[in-house]
Scaffold this motif. Structure first.
Motif, mmCIF file in Angstrom:
data_model
loop_
_atom_site.group_PDB
_atom_site.id
_atom_site.type_symbol
_atom_site.label_atom_id
_atom_site.label_comp_id
_atom_site.label_asym_id
_atom_site.label_seq_id
_atom_site.Cartn_x
_atom_site.Cartn_y
_atom_site.Cartn_z
ATOM 1 N N PRO A 42 44.572 -9.422 26.917
ATOM 2 C CA PRO A 42 45.099 -8.438 27.874
ATOM 3 C C PRO A 42 44.508 -7.057 27.589
ATOM 4 O O PRO A 42 44.017 -6.788 26.494
ATOM 5 C CB PRO A 42 46.591 -8.451 27.590
ATOM 6 N N MET A 43 44.592 -6.185 28.580
ATOM 7 C CA MET A 43 44.183 -4.800 28.370
ATOM 8 C C MET A 43 45.337 -4.064 27.691
ATOM 9 O O MET A 43 46.502 -4.219 28.082
ATOM 10 C CB MET A 43 43.857 -4.119 29.692
ATOM 11 N N ASP A 68 50.314 -17.249 35.016
ATOM 12 C CA ASP A 68 50.729 -17.356 36.416
ATOM 13 C C ASP A 68 51.523 -16.137 36.869
ATOM 14 O O ASP A 68 51.499 -15.778 38.040
ATOM 15 C CB ASP A 68 51.581 -18.613 36.613
ATOM 16 N N VAL A 69 52.258 -15.522 35.934
ATOM 17 C CA VAL A 69 53.066 -14.351 36.245
ATOM 18 C C VAL A 69 52.449 -13.143 35.538
ATOM 19 O O VAL A 69 52.326 -13.129 34.319
ATOM 20 C CB VAL A 69 54.530 -14.543 35.769
ATOM 21 N N PRO A 70 52.031 -12.114 36.292
ATOM 22 C CA PRO A 70 51.486 -10.927 35.638
ATOM 23 C C PRO A 70 52.559 -10.246 34.790
ATOM 24 O O PRO A 70 53.744 -10.285 35.123
ATOM 25 C CB PRO A 70 51.040 -10.034 36.796
ATOM 26 N N ILE A 109 59.649 -0.488 28.891
ATOM 27 C CA ILE A 109 59.758 -1.103 30.211
ATOM 28 C C ILE A 109 58.923 -2.379 30.198
ATOM 29 O O ILE A 109 57.749 -2.350 29.823
ATOM 30 C CB ILE A 109 59.261 -0.164 31.332
ATOM 31 N N ARG A 110 59.528 -3.466 30.607
ATOM 32 C CA ARG A 110 58.843 -4.759 30.691
ATOM 33 C C ARG A 110 58.914 -5.221 32.144
ATOM 34 O O ARG A 110 59.999 -5.273 32.727
ATOM 35 C CB ARG A 110 59.499 -5.762 29.762
ATOM 36 N N VAL A 111 57.752 -5.548 32.718
ATOM 37 C CA VAL A 111 57.683 -5.943 34.119
ATOM 38 C C VAL A 111 56.961 -7.289 34.232
ATOM 39 O O VAL A 111 55.735 -7.329 34.364
ATOM 40 C CB VAL A 111 56.956 -4.880 34.978
ATOM 41 N N GLU A 115 60.184 -8.793 38.456
ATOM 42 C CA GLU A 115 61.384 -8.415 37.717
ATOM 43 C C GLU A 115 61.068 -7.206 36.845
ATOM 44 O O GLU A 115 59.904 -6.833 36.684
ATOM 45 C CB GLU A 115 61.837 -9.586 36.835
ATOM 46 N N PHE A 116 62.100 -6.586 36.276
ATOM 47 C CA PHE A 116 61.864 -5.540 35.286
ATOM 48 C C PHE A 116 63.062 -5.412 34.362
ATOM 49 O O PHE A 116 64.188 -5.772 34.696
ATOM 50 C CB PHE A 116 61.516 -4.188 35.931
ATOM 51 N N ASP A 117 62.795 -4.872 33.186
ATOM 52 C CA ASP A 117 63.832 -4.599 32.203
ATOM 53 C C ASP A 117 63.421 -3.317 31.487
ATOM 54 O O ASP A 117 62.345 -3.254 30.891
ATOM 55 C CB ASP A 117 63.943 -5.754 31.205
#
Length: 174
Positions: A42-43, A68-70, A109-111, A115-117
């Motif tokens: 990942p970057m 599959d999920v960014p 922050i996690r996306v 979704e997000f958290d």
């Protein structure tokens, strides 16, 4: 991949000997790629900086497009941030202000996909409650006794959406 920058290093600052409020910064960006599946990574971006030896901050990010999920992850911290005075109370009840406060804070922050958290931790210190008038009634006197002894507090805030609606949580030691 058609493009793959494996590493970028960043650094700089102002002259510490000539400026007591000198600024320094450094960081790196890794694996900037047109195709993360081919590069296999990942970057990521990580930056840090300081001003005058008392204020410091960090910023980090991860962008992963291999699954599959960014997935995006962001992190930031700041410590030693002096806050401007701000008003507390109202003109007709307990007119006052908070003075001299310092803030240390962290944010994550996690996306994943849609979704997000997000989580924030705030640590206030060195604050003083300054009252603009004398207590005019029992309520103000009691509020002054409680608030006058507060010189800091912590607060944690979480905002998240698991895909079914947004939720908010707050906790504090105040």
């Amino acid at each position: 991949p058609k493009m793959w920058i494996k590493q970028i290093l960043i650094s700089g600052g102002t002259d510490q000997a000539q400026d007591p409020e000198y600024i320094s910064a450094k960081g790196k960006a890794l694996n900037i790629s047109s195709n993360q599946n081919l590069s296999g990574a990942p970057m990521t971006v990580d930056l840090s900086g300081s001003r005058g030896g008392t204020l410091s901050m960090t910023v980090g990010a991860l962008f992963d497009r291999r699954g599959d999920v960014p997935l995006d992850d962001y992190k930031a911290t700041v410590s030693g941030l002096r806050l401007a005075d701000f008003q507390l109370g109202q003109s007709d009840f307990l007119p006052s202000r908070i003075s001299g406060a310092m803030l240390n804070a962290g944010l994550e922050i996690r996306v994943p996909g849609n979704e997000f958290d997000s989580k924030a931790n705030l640590q206030f210190s060195n604050l003083r409650v300054v009252f603009d008038t004398t207590a005019r009634n029992v309520g103000e006197r009691l509020a002054r006794e409680v608030l006058g002894s507060v010189n800091g507090f912590n607060a944690d805030v979480r905002v998240w959406n698991p895909g079914t609606g947004t939720d908010v949580a707050l906790s504090t030691n105040l």
